[in-house]
Design a protein around this motif. Structure first.
Motif, mmCIF file in Angstrom:
data_model
loop_
_atom_site.group_PDB
_atom_site.id
_atom_site.type_symbol
_atom_site.label_atom_id
_atom_site.label_comp_id
_atom_site.label_asym_id
_atom_site.label_seq_id
_atom_site.Cartn_x
_atom_site.Cartn_y
_atom_site.Cartn_z
ATOM 1 N N THR A 65 -11.446 0.882 -1.978
ATOM 2 C CA THR A 65 -10.230 0.947 -2.770
ATOM 3 C C THR A 65 -9.201 1.744 -1.977
ATOM 4 N N GLY A 66 -7.971 1.765 -2.479
ATOM 5 C CA GLY A 66 -6.906 2.491 -1.774
ATOM 6 C C GLY A 66 -5.631 2.485 -2.589
ATOM 7 N N LEU A 67 -4.558 2.916 -1.963
ATOM 8 C CA LEU A 67 -3.275 2.927 -2.657
ATOM 9 C C LEU A 67 -2.851 1.520 -3.069
ATOM 10 N N TRP A 68 -3.204 0.527 -2.268
ATOM 11 C CA TRP A 68 -2.877 -0.861 -2.596
ATOM 12 C C TRP A 68 -3.607 -1.307 -3.861
ATOM 13 N N GLN A 69 -4.816 -0.766 -4.084
ATOM 14 C CA GLN A 69 -5.618 -1.179 -5.230
ATOM 15 C C GLN A 69 -5.039 -0.650 -6.545
ATOM 16 N N ILE A 70 -4.488 0.547 -6.516
ATOM 17 C CA ILE A 70 -3.984 1.161 -7.751
ATOM 18 C C ILE A 70 -2.493 0.913 -7.952
ATOM 19 N N SER A 71 -1.877 0.156 -7.031
ATOM 20 C CA SER A 71 -0.429 -0.044 -7.104
ATOM 21 C C SER A 71 -0.023 -1.490 -7.352
ATOM 22 N N GLY A 72 -0.985 -2.347 -7.684
ATOM 23 C CA GLY A 72 -0.613 -3.725 -7.975
ATOM 24 C C GLY A 72 -1.550 -4.772 -7.417
ATOM 25 N N ARG A 73 -2.400 -4.379 -6.428
ATOM 26 C CA ARG A 73 -3.378 -5.295 -5.865
ATOM 27 C C ARG A 73 -2.707 -6.563 -5.337
ATOM 28 N N SER A 74 -3.116 -7.729 -5.784
ATOM 29 C CA SER A 74 -2.606 -8.984 -5.219
ATOM 30 C C SER A 74 -1.148 -9.239 -5.557
ATOM 31 N N ASP A 75 -0.607 -8.531 -6.560
ATOM 32 C CA ASP A 75 0.794 -8.724 -6.923
ATOM 33 C C ASP A 75 1.753 -8.046 -5.952
ATOM 34 N N LEU A 76 1.226 -7.194 -5.057
ATOM 35 C CA LEU A 76 2.093 -6.456 -4.146
ATOM 36 C C LEU A 76 2.669 -7.364 -3.060
ATOM 37 N N PRO A 77 3.950 -7.215 -2.736
ATOM 38 C CA PRO A 77 4.494 -7.903 -1.561
ATOM 39 C C PRO A 77 3.807 -7.381 -0.299
ATOM 40 N N TRP A 78 3.799 -8.199 0.727
ATOM 41 C CA TRP A 78 3.146 -7.827 1.984
ATOM 42 C C TRP A 78 3.715 -6.529 2.535
ATOM 43 N N GLU A 79 5.037 -6.401 2.545
ATOM 44 C CA GLU A 79 5.667 -5.210 3.110
ATOM 45 C C GLU A 79 5.261 -3.947 2.353
ATOM 46 N N GLU A 80 5.140 -4.056 1.019
ATOM 47 C CA GLU A 80 4.766 -2.898 0.208
ATOM 48 C C GLU A 80 3.301 -2.531 0.448
ATOM 49 N N ALA A 81 2.445 -3.530 0.583
ATOM 50 C CA ALA A 81 1.030 -3.259 0.866
ATOM 51 C C ALA A 81 0.871 -2.549 2.206
ATOM 52 N N VAL A 82 1.626 -2.993 3.207
ATOM 53 C CA VAL A 82 1.579 -2.342 4.525
ATOM 54 C C VAL A 82 2.094 -0.913 4.431
ATOM 55 N N ARG A 83 3.188 -0.715 3.698
ATOM 56 C CA ARG A 83 3.766 0.623 3.559
ATOM 57 C C ARG A 83 2.778 1.583 2.904
ATOM 58 N N LEU A 84 2.067 1.104 1.889
ATOM 59 C CA LEU A 84 1.100 1.960 1.207
ATOM 60 C C LEU A 84 -0.067 2.300 2.118
ATOM 61 N N ASP A 85 -0.537 1.327 2.896
ATOM 62 C CA ASP A 85 -1.635 1.602 3.825
ATOM 63 C C ASP A 85 -1.217 2.614 4.887
ATOM 64 N N LEU A 86 -0.013 2.453 5.431
ATOM 65 C CA LEU A 86 0.472 3.389 6.446
ATOM 66 C C LEU A 86 0.694 4.776 5.852
ATOM 67 N N ARG A 87 1.165 4.808 4.612
ATOM 68 C CA ARG A 87 1.342 6.099 3.955
ATOM 69 C C ARG A 87 0.005 6.808 3.796
ATOM 70 N N TYR A 88 -1.039 6.045 3.459
ATOM 71 C CA TYR A 88 -2.363 6.666 3.326
ATOM 72 C C TYR A 88 -2.823 7.231 4.667
ATOM 73 N N VAL A 89 -2.640 6.459 5.731
ATOM 74 C CA VAL A 89 -3.050 6.922 7.060
ATOM 75 C C VAL A 89 -2.318 8.207 7.436
ATOM 76 N N GLU A 90 -1.020 8.273 7.126
ATOM 77 C CA GLU A 90 -0.212 9.427 7.514
ATOM 78 C C GLU A 90 -0.510 10.660 6.666
ATOM 79 N N ASP A 91 -0.760 10.465 5.353
ATOM 80 C CA ASP A 91 -0.818 11.594 4.423
ATOM 81 C C ASP A 91 -2.196 11.811 3.828
ATOM 82 N N TRP A 92 -3.244 11.311 4.455
ATOM 83 C CA TRP A 92 -4.578 11.388 3.890
ATOM 84 C C TRP A 92 -4.987 12.825 3.590
#
Length: 492
Positions: free
Chosen positions: A442-469
């Motif tokens: 699971t991750g930020l993408w999972q709790i923020s909309g899952r498949s409904d997320l736009p690609w750019e938003e999913a990437v932003r959330l993943d990068l945010r997790y990497v930066e601020d873990w």
């Protein structure tokens, strides 16, 4: 006001005075919510300590008044003092983010350490009970109470209540982004009520995204003092020189407004940002993201221990699901697929099969119906998904076998979404930073909309997790994942 007229204690976005100033009742909710949190912490601490003292103290009735009451009362005072010293009741952290729970955990840990030192000094044999029973029980109860209060607060905010009126000041482009984010995430508690720009005008004349442009950047302090905004959000603009920002901070002194300056590094936050005075100059120091070290060792231990426990708990369910998959359609119960993990290393991911046999080969015929953005292929009503598979996907039950991946070390409980090899091959240098850490169940993408997320938003959330873990962020994500899965939103 007419006699008998009720005053809404948590006013909506339309609560205003006739002269345009922010209604006092629209900002008093912050203090009321803070008092509610303090009362909740005090009551839960008293109840837990009294229950433990009463249960164990009854076994030692002869020394009840001499030991148990003193220890119980002392523990309660120590915990409440630690909460106050750690600023766990600061309005800025209540109701949002992981910092609230981080401070709460730090306070309880501090109380446990002080209790241990006090027990050593007093050679008390009963102190172990308060360290290893009372403090963990307090952590469970107080954090649960805080979470329930937060759910209530977020519900109020989604209905337009308990929002902090914000004056945004910066370039139209950056202010527009701020307004968009505030509207997209109302649970964070910001409502942009007014905008100031360099020339006092917006792209739409006297409005920007439907928010009135009330003046120029040089007039910000005057508008705040007259209209009572709670937050001044300063976004990037060439106008904001260090001297002008300092003068704005001086001019806001004595008001109730909090000045918030958006850094250039918009996606870096949390524990990596520090303000230091170097040569008498306040500098924003950005520490390097942590990809190794003690915290990563702890994360690895928690991952494997958690995966083992969850596999034991879910074993009966997984057996039942496997049988249902076999009975529903031709093919095996498990689906194996190559994915890309940490540092670009490929591994085999395990999932319950949710599609008909040969589904991957039929994907080419469905390309023109793709509803996914970017590199993702998604269909809301994919004809390849079986009847059982649709239910499994809705509640993410199909992902339970990935616990074996976590146990084996190729995945983590929390992390970025594991990409397909063809996806990662098309990554640019910035998106490849997702591969600096293990992918997650699971991750930020999972709790923020899952498949409904736009690609750019999913990437932003993943990068945010990497930066601020952080371990605290992982805890919050795991907690929120349960609610996202039970609601079944954004999964198909």
């Amino acid at each position: 006001m007419q006699q008998g007229e009720l005053v809404d204690p948590f006013p909506s976005a339309s609560a205003r005075l006739t002269n345009g100033a922010i209604s006092q009742s629209a900002i008093d909710w912050e203090q009321r919510y803070r008092r509610t949190v303090i009362t909740s912490d005090t009551v839960t601490t008293t109840v837990v300590v009294a229950a433990i003292g009463n249960f164990f103290g009854a076994r030692d009735a002869a020394n009840w008044h001499e030991k148990w009451v003193i220890l119980a009362f002392g523990t309660e005072l120590l915990v409440l003092a630690a909460l106050a010293v750690s600023r766990a009741w600061a309005p800025a952290v209540l109701g949002q983010g992981a910092e609230e729970f981080r401070r709460l955990g730090r306070s309880l840990f501090t109380a446990a350490v002080v209790l241990a030192l006090g027990g050593i000094a007093l050679t008390s044999r009963n102190i172990k009970l308060w360290i290893f029973v009372a403090i963990p029980a307090l952590a469970l109860v107080t954090m649960t109470a805080r979470y329930l209060l937060r759910l209530w607060l977020h519900k109020q905010r989604k209905e337009g209540r308990c929002l902090r009126p914000v004056l945004a000041a910066g370039s139209p482009a950056t202010v527009r982004d701020l307004i968009s984010r505030a509207r997209r995430f109302p649970h964070l508690g910001w409502r942009v009520d007014a905008v100031c720009t360099t020339d006092g005008r917006g792209p739409d004349g006297d409005q920007l995204e439907g928010v009135p442009v009330v003046g120029r950047l040089a007039d910000v302090a005057g508008h705040v003092r007259r209209d009572g905004y709670r937050v001044v959000a300063v976004t990037p603009d060439p106008h904001w020189s260090p001297d002008r920002l300092q003068r704005l901070a001086w001019n806001l002194e004595g008001s109730d407004a909090e000045m918030v300056v958006a850094p250039v590094l918009m996606e870096v936050a949390g524990p990596r940002l520090h303000v230091d005075a170097v040569l008498g100059i306040p500098l924003l120091r950005v520490s390097m993201p942590t990809f190794s070290g003690g915290r990563r060792v702890v994360k690895g231990v928690v991952d494997r221990l958690g995966a083992a426990i969850l596999l034991i708990l879910f074993a009966p369910l997984m057996v039942l699901v496997g049988l249902l998959v076999l009975l529903d359609s031709r093919g095996g119960a498990l689906y194996r697929q190559r994915r890309v993990g940490k540092d670009g290393r490929e591994f085999t991911i395990f999932k319950f099969r949710t599609m008909v046999a040969g589904a991957h080969g039929a994907r080419a015929a469905l390309t023109d119906r793709n509803e996914g953005a970017g590199l993702l292929f998604k269909l809301r009503r994919d004809p390849r998904v079986t009847r059982v598979g649709a239910v499994l996907r809705r509640y993410s039950i199909d992902e339970l076998p990935q616990l074996f991946n976590v146990l084996g070390g190729s995945m983590s409980l929390v992390g970025p979404r594991p990409p397909l090899p063809e996806e990662s091959a098309a990554y640019g240098p910035d998106i490849r930073r997702r591969l600096l850490v293990k992918p997650g169940l699971t991750g930020l993408w999972q709790i923020s909309g899952r498949s409904d997320l736009p690609w750019e938003e999913a990437v932003r959330l993943d990068l945010r997790y990497v930066e601020d873990w952080s371990l605290a962020l992982d805890t919050v994500i795991l907690w929120k994942t349960l609610r996202a899965v039970l609601q079944g939103q954004g999964a198909y």
